[in-house]
Write an enzyme that holds these catalytic residues in place. Structure first.
Site, short mmCIF file in Angstrom:
data_model
loop_
_atom_site.label_atom_id
_atom_site.label_comp_id
_atom_site.label_asym_id
_atom_site.label_seq_id
_atom_site.Cartn_x
_atom_site.Cartn_y
_atom_site.Cartn_z
N HIS A 72 28.63 88.25 30.84
CA HIS A 72 28.68 88.49 32.29
C HIS A 72 29.02 87.19 33.01
O HIS A 72 28.43 86.16 32.73
CB HIS A 72 27.34 89.03 32.79
CG HIS A 72 27.22 90.52 32.69
ND1 HIS A 72 26.45 91.27 33.53
CD2 HIS A 72 27.80 91.38 31.84
CE1 HIS A 72 26.56 92.55 33.20
NE2 HIS A 72 27.37 92.63 32.17
N TYR A 200 20.09 92.18 41.69
CA TYR A 200 18.69 91.87 42.02
C TYR A 200 18.53 92.20 43.50
O TYR A 200 19.08 91.50 44.35
CB TYR A 200 18.39 90.39 41.81
CG TYR A 200 18.33 89.94 40.36
CD1 TYR A 200 19.48 89.60 39.66
CD2 TYR A 200 17.11 89.83 39.70
CE1 TYR A 200 19.42 89.16 38.34
CE2 TYR A 200 17.04 89.40 38.38
CZ TYR A 200 18.19 89.08 37.70
OH TYR A 200 18.12 88.65 36.40
N LYS A 296 14.02 84.49 32.22
CA LYS A 296 13.81 83.23 31.50
C LYS A 296 12.90 83.33 30.26
O LYS A 296 12.90 82.43 29.43
CB LYS A 296 13.23 82.18 32.46
CG LYS A 296 14.22 81.68 33.48
CD LYS A 296 15.25 80.77 32.86
CE LYS A 296 16.50 80.60 33.67
NZ LYS A 296 17.69 81.31 33.19
N TYR A 384 20.18 79.83 36.56
CA TYR A 384 20.24 81.16 35.94
C TYR A 384 20.93 81.10 34.58
O TYR A 384 20.46 81.70 33.61
CB TYR A 384 20.97 82.15 36.87
CG TYR A 384 20.79 83.59 36.43
CD1 TYR A 384 19.79 84.38 36.99
CD2 TYR A 384 21.61 84.15 35.44
CE1 TYR A 384 19.60 85.70 36.58
CE2 TYR A 384 21.42 85.46 35.02
CZ TYR A 384 20.42 86.22 35.59
OH TYR A 384 20.24 87.52 35.18
P1 FAD Z 1 6.19 87.85 21.48
O1 FAD Z 1 7.45 88.61 21.69
O2 FAD Z 1 4.99 88.22 22.26
O3 FAD Z 1 5.86 87.84 19.94
C1 FAD Z 1 4.63 87.43 19.43
C2 FAD Z 1 4.36 88.14 18.12
O4 FAD Z 1 3.14 87.69 17.58
C3 FAD Z 1 4.24 89.66 18.30
O5 FAD Z 1 5.09 90.31 17.39
C4 FAD Z 1 2.75 89.93 18.03
O6 FAD Z 1 2.55 91.20 17.41
C5 FAD Z 1 2.39 88.77 17.11
N1 FAD Z 1 0.97 88.42 17.17
C6 FAD Z 1 0.17 88.34 18.24
N2 FAD Z 1 -1.07 87.94 17.90
C7 FAD Z 1 -1.05 87.75 16.55
C8 FAD Z 1 -2.01 87.33 15.62
N3 FAD Z 1 -3.26 87.05 15.99
N4 FAD Z 1 -1.65 87.25 14.32
C9 FAD Z 1 -0.39 87.54 13.92
N5 FAD Z 1 0.58 87.94 14.79
C10 FAD Z 1 0.25 88.05 16.08
N6 FAD Z 1 11.55 88.41 29.36
C11 FAD Z 1 12.69 88.47 29.99
O7 FAD Z 1 13.42 87.47 29.97
N7 FAD Z 1 13.10 89.63 30.62
C12 FAD Z 1 12.33 90.77 30.61
O8 FAD Z 1 12.69 91.79 31.15
C13 FAD Z 1 11.10 90.73 29.98
N8 FAD Z 1 10.30 91.81 29.97
C14 FAD Z 1 9.08 91.71 29.35
C15 FAD Z 1 8.22 92.81 29.34
C16 FAD Z 1 6.97 92.73 28.73
C17 FAD Z 1 6.03 93.93 28.74
C18 FAD Z 1 6.57 91.51 28.11
C19 FAD Z 1 5.21 91.39 27.45
C20 FAD Z 1 7.45 90.43 28.11
C21 FAD Z 1 8.69 90.53 28.72
N9 FAD Z 1 9.58 89.45 28.73
C22 FAD Z 1 10.76 89.51 29.35
C23 FAD Z 1 9.28 88.21 28.09
C24 FAD Z 1 9.92 88.13 26.70
O9 FAD Z 1 9.94 89.39 26.11
C25 FAD Z 1 9.09 87.12 25.93
O10 FAD Z 1 9.23 85.87 26.56
C26 FAD Z 1 9.46 87.02 24.45
O11 FAD Z 1 9.12 88.21 23.79
C27 FAD Z 1 8.70 85.85 23.83
O12 FAD Z 1 8.83 85.89 22.44
P2 FAD Z 1 7.67 85.35 21.52
O13 FAD Z 1 8.16 85.57 20.12
O14 FAD Z 1 7.28 83.99 21.95
O15 FAD Z 1 6.41 86.26 21.80
C1 DHB Z 2 16.57 92.23 32.43
C2 DHB Z 2 15.31 91.78 32.67
C3 DHB Z 2 15.13 90.73 33.55
O1 DHB Z 2 13.92 90.25 33.78
C4 DHB Z 2 16.19 90.16 34.21
O2 DHB Z 2 15.96 89.15 35.08
C5 DHB Z 2 17.44 90.60 33.94
C6 DHB Z 2 17.62 91.65 33.05
C7 DHB Z 2 16.76 93.35 31.49
O3 DHB Z 2 15.77 93.87 30.95
O4 DHB Z 2 17.91 93.77 31.29
#
Ligand code: FAD
Ligand code: DHB
Length: 389
Positions: A72, A200, A296, A384
């Site tokens: 994009h 947005y 982010k 961004y």
């Molecule tokens: P996570 O994805 O949380 O992965 C952590 C992993 O550790 C999980 O698989 C979990 O099962 C595992 N775990 C937890 N505790 C334990 C334990 N005690 N022992 C072993 N394993 C464990 N970001 C965006 O940019 N845009 C979005 O739209 C967006 N929507 C989101 C919606 C939701 C509901 C959430 C929760 C987050 C969202 N985020 C979004 C943020 C983004 O998804 C996260 O920043 C990203 O998933 C971070 O990755 P991570 O691997 O650090 O953590």
């Molecule tokens: C999406 C989520 C976001 O938080 C964003 O800023 C842009 C896109 C998405 O889920 O596609």
């Protein structure tokens, strides 16, 4: 069991770190609480900064993204009917990539299978020990038996609710937090996107975001009160609310359909410091959470991985500890800048309950300033598309 780096959590952070380390000949074991199917069913982020795209390519998992991802060049921010175009390509020379977190995670799991790394699912009661010794160990329960994994380093990639951050004694940790008084209700629907770029939307009825996954799959969100439950929102109620929050031209083109996923996420800003405790390093959501406005979360997890994987290779293979000594400060500098941007985007685009007329005027003025100042648009675009690693 023994390994060089024990990775707690098999989400995007843990898998990407494992992939990059194994490619460089550093051995890992990933311990994940959930099943693989559960990790892959969580619908979350959708936008990758170009630095994240390049890191995924470096990890050898970019092939399907190159085919199926959608680059994009810009996005829109609105104030009721005013649409402000932020042209990333023209303002910064860079693009972002639409490619869902579930796809990134699928590609990483497949790549881990292909190189034969150890990812153990269904682990419980993980505890982390001897972080101040030359060798540390992680204990966990798997298939009813208590196991012990010895390692040189531990990467805490276990998200906001994980155990890693809480292993750092409370009095040695600083935590910074802002909880916002609303959440995002998101739906996935197999319909064509309402616009070819993301919108947005700041409207008098609250925030909405029109995003997408492909030419026949949309991800749309509306700001909702924290007290709302998914069951309160029929598909019809969602479409009615979404269409009155986006500009009327876009609403007139909106194609609706059944939702195939619907969930509510609360909004929070959170940072824990430091990111290092002895032989353990915090990565991604284990250390920080951003509100999703500005996309982010996943990208910050990727930049943490970038700093840490190089540092761990140096520490394990090259004998230099400089990278791991500097990891916390280097990663935090970028984290705080992304915190600022996500907070600013959230404040600029959402209605806060009980706000006064002045607050509404400030939002409007910020958007009209963006509409008329290329400098303001360039600043937004630069953040961004992602600050350099
Ligand atoms: P996570 O994805 O949380 O992965 C952590 C992993 O550790 C999980 O698989 C979990 O099962 C595992 N775990 C937890 N505790 C334990 C334990 N005690 N022992 C072993 N394993 C464990 N970001 C965006 O940019 N845009 C979005 O739209 C967006 N929507 C989101 C919606 C939701 C509901 C959430 C929760 C987050 C969202 N985020 C979004 C943020 C983004 O998804 C996260 O920043 C990203 O998933 C971070 O990755 P991570 O691997 O650090 O953590
Ligand atoms: C999406 C989520 C976001 O938080 C964003 O800023 C842009 C896109 C998405 O889920 O596609």
């Amino acid at each position: 069991m023994k390994t060089q780096v024990a990775i707690i959590g098999g989400g995007p952070s843990g898998l990407l770190l494992s992939q990059l380390l194994n490619k460089a000949g550093v051995e890992t074991v990933v311990l994940e609480r959930s099943t693989r199917a559960h990790v892959l069913s969580r619908i979350r982020a959708g936008i990758l900064e170009w630095g994240t795209v390049e890191l995924l390519n470096e990890a050898g998992v970019g092939a399907r993204m190159a085919q199926e991802g959608i680059p994009h060049d810009g996005c829109y921010l609105t104030d009721d009917e005013l649409m402000v175009h932020i042209d990333f390509k023209e303002l910064t020379g860079k693009q972002v990539m639409v490619y869902g977190q579930t796809e990134v995670t699928t590609d990483l799991y497949n790549a881990q299978d292909a190189i034969g790394t150890t990812v153990i699912h269904g682990v419980e009661d993980v505890s982390i020990h001897d972080l101040d010794q030359a060798t540390s160990y992680v204990e966990f329960t798997h298939e009813g038996a208590r196991k012990r994994l010895e390692c040189l380093y531990v990467a805490g990639c276990d998200g906001f609710h994980g155990v890693s951050r809480r292993t750092i004694p409370e009095e040695k940790r600083s935590e910074f937090e802002r909880v916002y008084p609303f959440g995002w209700l998101g739906i996935l629907s197999e319909t064509p996107p309402v616009h070819d770029e993301l919108i947005y939307s700041n409207s008098r009825h609250g925030f909405a975001l029109a995003s997408m996954r492909n030419e026949n799959l949309v991800r749309y969100y509306v700001q909702v009160p924290l007290s709302d439950k998914v069951e309160d929102w029929s598909d019809q109620r969602f479409w009615d609310e979404f269409s009155r929050r986006i500009p009327s031209d876009a609403a007139a083109r909106l194609i609706t359909g059944p939702s195939i996923e619907k969930s509510i996420a609360p909004l929070r800003s959170f940072v824990a410091e430091p990111l290092r405790w002895g032989n353990m390093f915090l990565v991604g959501d284990a250390a920080h959470i951003v509100p999703p406005t500005g996309a982010k979360g996943l990208n910050l997890a990727a930049s943490d991985v970038y700093y840490l994987y190089k540092a761990l290779i140096d520490a394990v293979k090259g004998g230099s500890k400089t990278g791991i000594d500097e990891y916390s400060a280097r990663a935090l500098e970028r984290i705080w800048k992304a915190m600022r941007f996500s907070w600013q985007m959230t404040t600029m685009l959402h209605r806060f309950d009980g706000e006064d007329a002045f607050a509404e005027q400030m939002r409007k003025a910020t958007l009209t300033h963006l509409a008329t100042s290329e400098t303001a648009r360039r600043d937004l675009a630069e953040n961004y598309i992602g600050l350099p690693f």
